[in-house]
Design a protein around this motif. Structure first.
Motif, PDB file in Angstrom:
ATOM      1  N   PRO A 148       0.815  -1.462   0.042  1.00  0.00           N
ATOM      2  CA  PRO A 148       0.021  -0.041  -0.098  1.00  0.00           C
ATOM      3  C   PRO A 148       0.551   1.185   0.101  1.00  0.00           C
ATOM      4  CG  PRO A 148       0.001  -1.105   2.390  1.00  0.00           C
ATOM      5  CD  PRO A 148       0.657  -1.925   1.108  1.00  0.00           C
ATOM      6  N   VAL A 149       0.174   2.434  -0.477  1.00  0.00           N
ATOM      7  CA  VAL A 149       0.909   3.558  -0.549  1.00  0.00           C
ATOM      8  C   VAL A 149       0.868   4.213   0.940  1.00  0.00           C
ATOM      9  CG1 VAL A 149       0.812   6.037  -1.405  1.00  0.00           C
ATOM     10  CG2 VAL A 149       0.015   4.085  -2.887  1.00  0.00           C
ATOM     11  N   LEU A 150       2.299   4.700   1.216  1.00  0.00           N
ATOM     12  CA  LEU A 150       2.074   5.345   2.556  1.00  0.00           C
ATOM     13  C   LEU A 150       1.825   6.837   2.326  1.00  0.00           C
ATOM     14  CD1 LEU A 150       3.231   5.765   5.547  1.00  0.00           C
ATOM     15  CD2 LEU A 150       5.563   6.107   4.622  1.00  0.00           C
ATOM     16  N   LEU A 151       0.799   7.156   3.443  1.00  0.00           N
ATOM     17  CA  LEU A 151       0.523   8.722   3.264  1.00  0.00           C
ATOM     18  C   LEU A 151       0.896   9.263   4.454  1.00  0.00           C
ATOM     19  CD1 LEU A 151      -3.224   7.810   2.000  1.00  0.00           C
ATOM     20  CD2 LEU A 151      -1.218   8.742   0.583  1.00  0.00           C
ATOM     21  N   GLU A 152       1.694  10.567   4.685  1.00  0.00           N
ATOM     22  CA  GLU A 152       2.112  11.063   5.719  1.00  0.00           C
ATOM     23  C   GLU A 152       1.585  12.391   6.039  1.00  0.00           C
ATOM     24  OE1 GLU A 152       6.251  11.336   8.514  1.00  0.00           O
ATOM     25  OE2 GLU A 152       6.185  10.716   6.197  1.00  0.00           O
ATOM     26  N   ASP A 153       0.769  12.767   7.057  1.00  0.00           N
ATOM     27  CA  ASP A 153       0.262  13.845   7.183  1.00  0.00           C
ATOM     28  C   ASP A 153       1.372  14.640   8.006  1.00  0.00           C
ATOM     29  OD1 ASP A 153      -2.302  13.362   6.214  1.00  0.00           O
ATOM     30  OD2 ASP A 153      -2.915  12.581   7.925  1.00  0.00           O
ATOM     31  N   LEU A 154       1.784  15.745   7.492  1.00  0.00           N
ATOM     32  CA  LEU A 154       2.729  16.835   8.140  1.00  0.00           C
ATOM     33  C   LEU A 154       2.357  17.248   9.207  1.00  0.00           C
ATOM     34  CD1 LEU A 154       4.784  17.912   5.187  1.00  0.00           C
ATOM     35  CD2 LEU A 154       5.245  15.800   6.519  1.00  0.00           C
ATOM     36  N   PRO A 155       3.082  17.694  10.277  1.00  0.00           N
ATOM     37  CA  PRO A 155       2.526  18.275  11.579  1.00  0.00           C
ATOM     38  C   PRO A 155       2.022  19.806  10.971  1.00  0.00           C
ATOM     39  CG  PRO A 155       4.876  18.038  11.759  1.00  0.00           C
ATOM     40  CD  PRO A 155       4.501  17.345  10.486  1.00  0.00           C
ATOM     41  N   MET A 156       1.180  20.344  11.834  1.00  0.00           N
ATOM     42  CA  MET A 156       0.790  21.636  11.510  1.00  0.00           C
ATOM     43  C   MET A 156       1.187  22.677  12.777  1.00  0.00           C
ATOM     44  SD  MET A 156      -0.910  21.560   8.737  1.00  0.00           S
ATOM     45  CE  MET A 156      -1.644  22.941   8.636  1.00  0.00           C
ATOM     46  N   THR A 157       1.572  22.166  13.872  1.00  0.00           N
ATOM     47  CA  THR A 157       2.491  22.944  14.812  1.00  0.00           C
ATOM     48  C   THR A 157       3.674  22.131  15.417  1.00  0.00           C
ATOM     49  OG1 THR A 157       1.117  21.765  16.694  1.00  0.00           O
ATOM     50  CG2 THR A 157       0.116  23.461  15.638  1.00  0.00           C
ATOM     51  N   GLU A 188       2.814  18.758  17.512  1.00  0.00           N
ATOM     52  CA  GLU A 188       2.267  17.695  16.525  1.00  0.00           C
ATOM     53  C   GLU A 188       3.538  16.567  16.102  1.00  0.00           C
ATOM     54  OE1 GLU A 188      -0.431  18.752  13.837  1.00  0.00           O
ATOM     55  OE2 GLU A 188      -1.786  19.480  15.137  1.00  0.00           O
ATOM     56  N   ARG A 189       3.278  15.394  15.941  1.00  0.00           N
ATOM     57  CA  ARG A 189       3.875  14.404  15.234  1.00  0.00           C
ATOM     58  C   ARG A 189       3.357  14.142  13.960  1.00  0.00           C
ATOM     59  NH1 ARG A 189       7.384  16.586  17.608  1.00  0.00           N
ATOM     60  NH2 ARG A 189       8.067  16.148  19.600  1.00  0.00           N
ATOM     61  N   PRO A 190       4.355  13.759  12.883  1.00  0.00           N
ATOM     62  CA  PRO A 190       3.776  13.288  11.495  1.00  0.00           C
ATOM     63  C   PRO A 190       2.888  12.136  11.990  1.00  0.00           C
ATOM     64  CG  PRO A 190       5.992  13.603  11.265  1.00  0.00           C
ATOM     65  CD  PRO A 190       5.782  13.712  12.992  1.00  0.00           C
ATOM     66  N   GLU A 191       1.772  11.921  11.305  1.00  0.00           N
ATOM     67  CA  GLU A 191       0.597  10.940  11.394  1.00  0.00           C
ATOM     68  C   GLU A 191       0.908  10.145   9.898  1.00  0.00           C
ATOM     69  OE1 GLU A 191      -4.002   9.901  11.448  1.00  0.00           O
ATOM     70  OE2 GLU A 191      -3.266  11.721  12.183  1.00  0.00           O
ATOM     71  N   LYS A 192       1.139   8.877  10.093  1.00  0.00           N
ATOM     72  CA  LYS A 192       1.042   7.953   8.943  1.00  0.00           C
ATOM     73  C   LYS A 192      -0.155   7.002   8.817  1.00  0.00           C
ATOM     74  CE  LYS A 192       6.435   7.660   9.148  1.00  0.00           C
ATOM     75  NZ  LYS A 192       7.469   6.893   9.347  1.00  0.00           N
ATOM     76  N   ARG A 193      -0.281   6.967   7.663  1.00  0.00           N
ATOM     77  CA  ARG A 193      -1.705   6.021   7.153  1.00  0.00           C
ATOM     78  C   ARG A 193      -1.293   5.532   5.828  1.00  0.00           C
ATOM     79  NH1 ARG A 193      -5.323   9.701   4.642  1.00  0.00           N
ATOM     80  NH2 ARG A 193      -4.311  11.582   4.972  1.00  0.00           N
ATOM     81  N   TYR A 194      -1.899   4.395   5.682  1.00  0.00           N
ATOM     82  CA  TYR A 194      -1.694   3.682   4.287  1.00  0.00           C
ATOM     83  C   TYR A 194      -3.023   3.644   3.353  1.00  0.00           C
ATOM     84  CZ  TYR A 194       2.687   2.216   6.737  1.00  0.00           C
ATOM     85  OH  TYR A 194       3.895   2.255   7.338  1.00  0.00           O
TER      86      TYR A 194
END
Length: 66
Positions: free
Chosen positions: A42-51, A54-60
């Protein structure tokens, strides 16, 4: 949808950009002959922190070959 193969040749496809992306992500040949780019898993999607706190959130994304 038009696709360019990197060597100056263009190919025209009769579907939307969203459908093109879905086909490309599942390994279909949509960038010209010999241009499929299938990558297993699956493709790794990483939400970058906004502050700063926050820590990056990884989802697939969905499994390949949907």
């Amino acid at each position: 949808m038009d696709a360019q193969d990197g060597e100056g040749e263009f190919f025209e496809y009769s579907f939307s950009s969203a459908e093109w992306l879905c086909l490309w992500l599942t390994g279909e040949e949509v960038t010209g002959p010999g241009g499929s780019a299938f990558r297993p898993g699956p493709v790794l999607l990483e939400d970058l922190p906004m502050t700063p706190d926050e820590r990056p959130e990884k989802r697939y994304g969905p499994p390949r070959g949907m």
